[in-house]
Design a protein around this motif. Structure first.
Motif, PDB file in Angstrom:
ATOM      1  N   GLU A   1       0.832  -1.203   0.000  1.00 48.42           N
ATOM      2  CA  GLU A   1       0.000   0.000   0.000  1.00 48.42           C
ATOM      3  C   GLU A   1       0.866   1.252   0.000  1.00 48.42           C
ATOM      4  O   GLU A   1       0.565   2.231  -0.688  1.00 48.42           O
ATOM      5  CB  GLU A   1      -0.924  -0.002   1.226  1.00 48.42           C
ATOM      6  CG  GLU A   1      -2.038  -1.036   1.158  1.00 48.42           C
ATOM      7  CD  GLU A   1      -2.774  -1.183   2.475  1.00 48.42           C
ATOM      8  OE1 GLU A   1      -3.900  -1.704   2.458  1.00 48.42           O
ATOM      9  OE2 GLU A   1      -2.210  -0.793   3.532  1.00 48.42           O
ATOM     10  N   TRP A   2       1.935   1.216   0.791  1.00 50.64           N
ATOM     11  CA  TRP A   2       2.808   2.384   0.848  1.00 50.64           C
ATOM     12  C   TRP A   2       3.503   2.624  -0.493  1.00 50.64           C
ATOM     13  O   TRP A   2       3.543   3.753  -0.987  1.00 50.64           O
ATOM     14  CB  TRP A   2       3.838   2.223   1.965  1.00 50.64           C
ATOM     15  CG  TRP A   2       4.785   3.372   2.058  1.00 50.64           C
ATOM     16  CD1 TRP A   2       6.111   3.394   1.743  1.00 50.64           C
ATOM     17  CD2 TRP A   2       4.460   4.696   2.477  1.00 50.64           C
ATOM     18  NE1 TRP A   2       6.634   4.640   1.944  1.00 50.64           N
ATOM     19  CE2 TRP A   2       5.643   5.471   2.400  1.00 50.64           C
ATOM     20  CE3 TRP A   2       3.293   5.314   2.914  1.00 50.64           C
ATOM     21  CZ2 TRP A   2       5.690   6.815   2.727  1.00 50.64           C
ATOM     22  CZ3 TRP A   2       3.325   6.659   3.251  1.00 50.64           C
ATOM     23  CH2 TRP A   2       4.523   7.399   3.152  1.00 50.64           C
ATOM     24  N   ASN A   3       4.032   1.582  -1.091  1.00 52.52           N
ATOM     25  CA  ASN A   3       4.710   1.729  -2.379  1.00 52.52           C
ATOM     26  C   ASN A   3       3.744   2.182  -3.475  1.00 52.52           C
ATOM     27  O   ASN A   3       4.142   2.868  -4.423  1.00 52.52           O
ATOM     28  CB  ASN A   3       5.378   0.421  -2.773  1.00 52.52           C
ATOM     29  CG  ASN A   3       6.573   0.090  -1.891  1.00 52.52           C
ATOM     30  OD1 ASN A   3       7.195   0.988  -1.324  1.00 52.52           O
ATOM     31  ND2 ASN A   3       6.893  -1.187  -1.773  1.00 52.52           N
ATOM     32  N   ALA A   4       2.467   1.818  -3.325  1.00 50.06           N
ATOM     33  CA  ALA A   4       1.473   2.221  -4.319  1.00 50.06           C
ATOM     34  C   ALA A   4       1.279   3.735  -4.329  1.00 50.06           C
ATOM     35  O   ALA A   4       0.946   4.311  -5.383  1.00 50.06           O
ATOM     36  CB  ALA A   4       0.145   1.525  -4.046  1.00 50.06           C
ATOM     37  N   LEU A   5       1.496   4.385  -3.183  1.00 50.70           N
ATOM     38  CA  LEU A   5       1.369   5.844  -3.145  1.00 50.70           C
ATOM     39  C   LEU A   5       2.393   6.500  -4.071  1.00 50.70           C
ATOM     40  O   LEU A   5       2.124   7.541  -4.673  1.00 50.70           O
ATOM     41  CB  LEU A   5       1.569   6.360  -1.714  1.00 50.70           C
ATOM     42  CG  LEU A   5       0.521   5.975  -0.675  1.00 50.70           C
ATOM     43  CD1 LEU A   5       0.857   6.615   0.667  1.00 50.70           C
ATOM     44  CD2 LEU A   5      -0.878   6.379  -1.111  1.00 50.70           C
ATOM     45  N   GLY A   6       3.570   5.887  -4.166  1.00 52.84           N
ATOM     46  CA  GLY A   6       4.612   6.439  -5.023  1.00 52.84           C
ATOM     47  C   GLY A   6       4.321   6.306  -6.507  1.00 52.84           C
ATOM     48  O   GLY A   6       5.028   6.917  -7.327  1.00 52.84           O
ATOM     49  N   LYS A   7       3.290   5.531  -6.854  1.00 52.20           N
ATOM     50  CA  LYS A   7       2.926   5.359  -8.257  1.00 52.20           C
ATOM     51  C   LYS A   7       1.721   6.207  -8.651  1.00 52.20           C
ATOM     52  O   LYS A   7       1.280   6.156  -9.809  1.00 52.20           O
ATOM     53  CB  LYS A   7       2.633   3.882  -8.530  1.00 52.20           C
ATOM     54  CG  LYS A   7       3.834   2.971  -8.253  1.00 52.20           C
ATOM     55  CD  LYS A   7       3.474   1.502  -8.429  1.00 52.20           C
ATOM     56  CE  LYS A   7       4.665   0.610  -8.090  1.00 52.20           C
ATOM     57  NZ  LYS A   7       4.310  -0.843  -8.194  1.00 52.20           N
ATOM     58  N   LEU A   8       1.207   6.965  -7.695  1.00 51.10           N
ATOM     59  CA  LEU A   8       0.073   7.832  -7.998  1.00 51.10           C
ATOM     60  C   LEU A   8       0.525   9.009  -8.866  1.00 51.10           C
ATOM     61  O   LEU A   8       1.727   9.330  -8.916  1.00 51.10           O
ATOM     62  CB  LEU A   8      -0.548   8.348  -6.698  1.00 51.10           C
ATOM     63  CG  LEU A   8      -1.254   7.303  -5.820  1.00 51.10           C
ATOM     64  CD1 LEU A   8      -1.694   7.929  -4.499  1.00 51.10           C
ATOM     65  CD2 LEU A   8      -2.463   6.715  -6.553  1.00 51.10           C
TER      66      LEU A   8
ATOM     67  N   HIS B   1       2.512  13.150  -0.391  1.00 50.73           N
ATOM     68  CA  HIS B   1       2.832  12.635   0.948  1.00 50.73           C
ATOM     69  C   HIS B   1       3.977  11.628   0.862  1.00 50.73           C
ATOM     70  O   HIS B   1       4.930  11.689   1.661  1.00 50.73           O
ATOM     71  CB  HIS B   1       1.590  11.988   1.549  1.00 50.73           C
ATOM     72  CG  HIS B   1       1.811  11.325   2.859  1.00 50.73           C
ATOM     73  ND1 HIS B   1       2.358  11.967   3.948  1.00 50.73           N
ATOM     74  CD2 HIS B   1       1.557  10.048   3.280  1.00 50.73           C
ATOM     75  CE1 HIS B   1       2.436  11.128   4.973  1.00 50.73           C
ATOM     76  NE2 HIS B   1       1.968   9.961   4.583  1.00 50.73           N
ATOM     77  N   PHE B   2       3.913  10.712  -0.073  1.00 54.31           N
ATOM     78  CA  PHE B   2       4.966   9.708  -0.259  1.00 54.31           C
ATOM     79  C   PHE B   2       6.308  10.375  -0.540  1.00 54.31           C
ATOM     80  O   PHE B   2       7.329  10.036   0.073  1.00 54.31           O
ATOM     81  CB  PHE B   2       4.578   8.772  -1.410  1.00 54.31           C
ATOM     82  CG  PHE B   2       5.612   7.743  -1.737  1.00 54.31           C
ATOM     83  CD1 PHE B   2       5.642   6.523  -1.078  1.00 54.31           C
ATOM     84  CD2 PHE B   2       6.577   7.981  -2.719  1.00 54.31           C
ATOM     85  CE1 PHE B   2       6.601   5.565  -1.389  1.00 54.31           C
ATOM     86  CE2 PHE B   2       7.533   7.035  -3.027  1.00 54.31           C
ATOM     87  CZ  PHE B   2       7.553   5.822  -2.359  1.00 54.31           C
ATOM     88  N   ASP B   3       6.311  11.330  -1.461  1.00 52.81           N
ATOM     89  CA  ASP B   3       7.560  11.993  -1.841  1.00 52.81           C
ATOM     90  C   ASP B   3       8.148  12.773  -0.670  1.00 52.81           C
ATOM     91  O   ASP B   3       9.374  12.774  -0.462  1.00 52.81           O
ATOM     92  CB  ASP B   3       7.317  12.936  -3.022  1.00 52.81           C
ATOM     93  CG  ASP B   3       7.049  12.184  -4.320  1.00 52.81           C
ATOM     94  OD1 ASP B   3       7.330  10.973  -4.378  1.00 52.81           O
ATOM     95  OD2 ASP B   3       6.541  12.821  -5.274  1.00 52.81           O
ATOM     96  N   GLN B   4       7.288  13.455   0.092  1.00 59.20           N
ATOM     97  CA  GLN B   4       7.764  14.249   1.226  1.00 59.20           C
ATOM     98  C   GLN B   4       8.395  13.350   2.294  1.00 59.20           C
ATOM     99  O   GLN B   4       9.459  13.654   2.844  1.00 59.20           O
ATOM    100  CB  GLN B   4       6.606  15.060   1.815  1.00 59.20           C
ATOM    101  CG  GLN B   4       7.017  16.125   2.823  1.00 59.20           C
ATOM    102  CD  GLN B   4       6.989  15.617   4.252  1.00 59.20           C
ATOM    103  OE1 GLN B   4       6.382  14.611   4.553  1.00 59.20           O
ATOM    104  NE2 GLN B   4       7.668  16.334   5.127  1.00 59.20           N
ATOM    105  N   MET B   5       7.765  12.230   2.585  1.00 62.12           N
ATOM    106  CA  MET B   5       8.279  11.304   3.595  1.00 62.12           C
ATOM    107  C   MET B   5       9.587  10.672   3.124  1.00 62.12           C
ATOM    108  O   MET B   5      10.552  10.555   3.896  1.00 62.12           O
ATOM    109  CB  MET B   5       7.230  10.228   3.879  1.00 62.12           C
ATOM    110  CG  MET B   5       5.932  10.749   4.466  1.00 62.12           C
ATOM    111  SD  MET B   5       6.079  11.253   6.193  1.00 62.12           S
ATOM    112  CE  MET B   5       5.933   9.653   6.993  1.00 62.12           C
TER     113      MET B   5
END
Length: 226
Positions: free
Chosen positions: A124-131, A140-144
């Motif tokens: 789920e977390w890695n999927a945020l990076g593909k949005l 949010h993913f990029d900032q973290m």
């Protein structure tokens, strides 16, 4: 350098270290033994924990924890555990504004009823990076990732003496990283203080006011002016 200047320089460096050492001792002693507020000193009777991570404490113990964690947080503002302990110890009795706002909103009422926690599986977390670029999840993913922060590092709530209040504080804590995206702020001391002001105005929790009032004292004059 004159003798007066030398003494002033040593004092300036030594006092914060002594204060932090004293705060550590105070905090450690206050956490050493937990008795219920109506128990006599030395009594074996203790307050039962109200939830899994609860550490029952008296009002006096909370005051020592708040003072010690505030001093240690002032000495090392990058250690979030000190601010978390300060938030726990000062939050009791200050959830009215947050609860009222949540109960006025259907989503807020649902959150209070179901008490979901913000967490991700690895997939789920890695999927945020593909949005798509510009989406909230991707930002949010990029900032973290840019700042080397994990969503799983938020400390549990320990010193809040009400189960629902403890959940609201946990939810507040888990949402903190979202505010960096919403407000377009990074993780410098100045930007973290700006977020604390925002959190205080939104929630009424004292930790935001305390951090925004005393945090600027660590900043150089040009940063303080910002």
């Amino acid at each position: 350098m004159s003798l007066t200047g030398l003494v002033a320089g040593v004092t300036k460096r030594a006092f914060p270290m002594a204060a932090l050492a004293g705060a550590s001792v105070i905090a450690a002693k206050s956490l050493a033994a937990f008795t219920s507020p109506d128990a006599r000193p030395g009594s074996a009777r203790s307050m039962e924990p109200l939830y899994a991570t609860h550490r029952p404490t008296t009002g006096l113990q909370k005051a020592f924890i708040a003072a010690g964690s505030a001093l240690m947080g002032f000495g090392d503002p990058t250690d979030g555990s000190h601010i978390a302990a300060l938030g726990d110890a000062t939050a009791n009795g200050h959830f009215g504004k947050m609860r009222e706002q949540m109960l006025r909103d259907p989503v807020g009422r649902r959150i209070l009823k179901e008490r979901p926690e913000i967490s991700f599986t690895t997939a789920e977390w890695n999927a945020l990076g593909k949005l798509p670029e510009g989406s909230f999840g991707r930002a949010h993913f990029d900032q973290m990732r840019r700042n080397g922060i994990s969503w799983a590092t938020r400390p549990p709530v320990r010193f809040v003496d009400n189960e629902e209040d403890a959940y609201m504080l946990l939810r507040y804590r888990q949402c903190h990283d979202f505010y960096h995206v919403i407000l377009d702020l990074d993780i410098s001391v100045v930007e973290e203080l700006a977020i604390k002001v925002f959190e205080w105005r939104q929630t009424g929790l004292p930790v935001g006011l305390i951090a925004s009032a005393f945090g600027p004292l660590r900043l150089p004059s040009n940063e303080r002016a910002r």
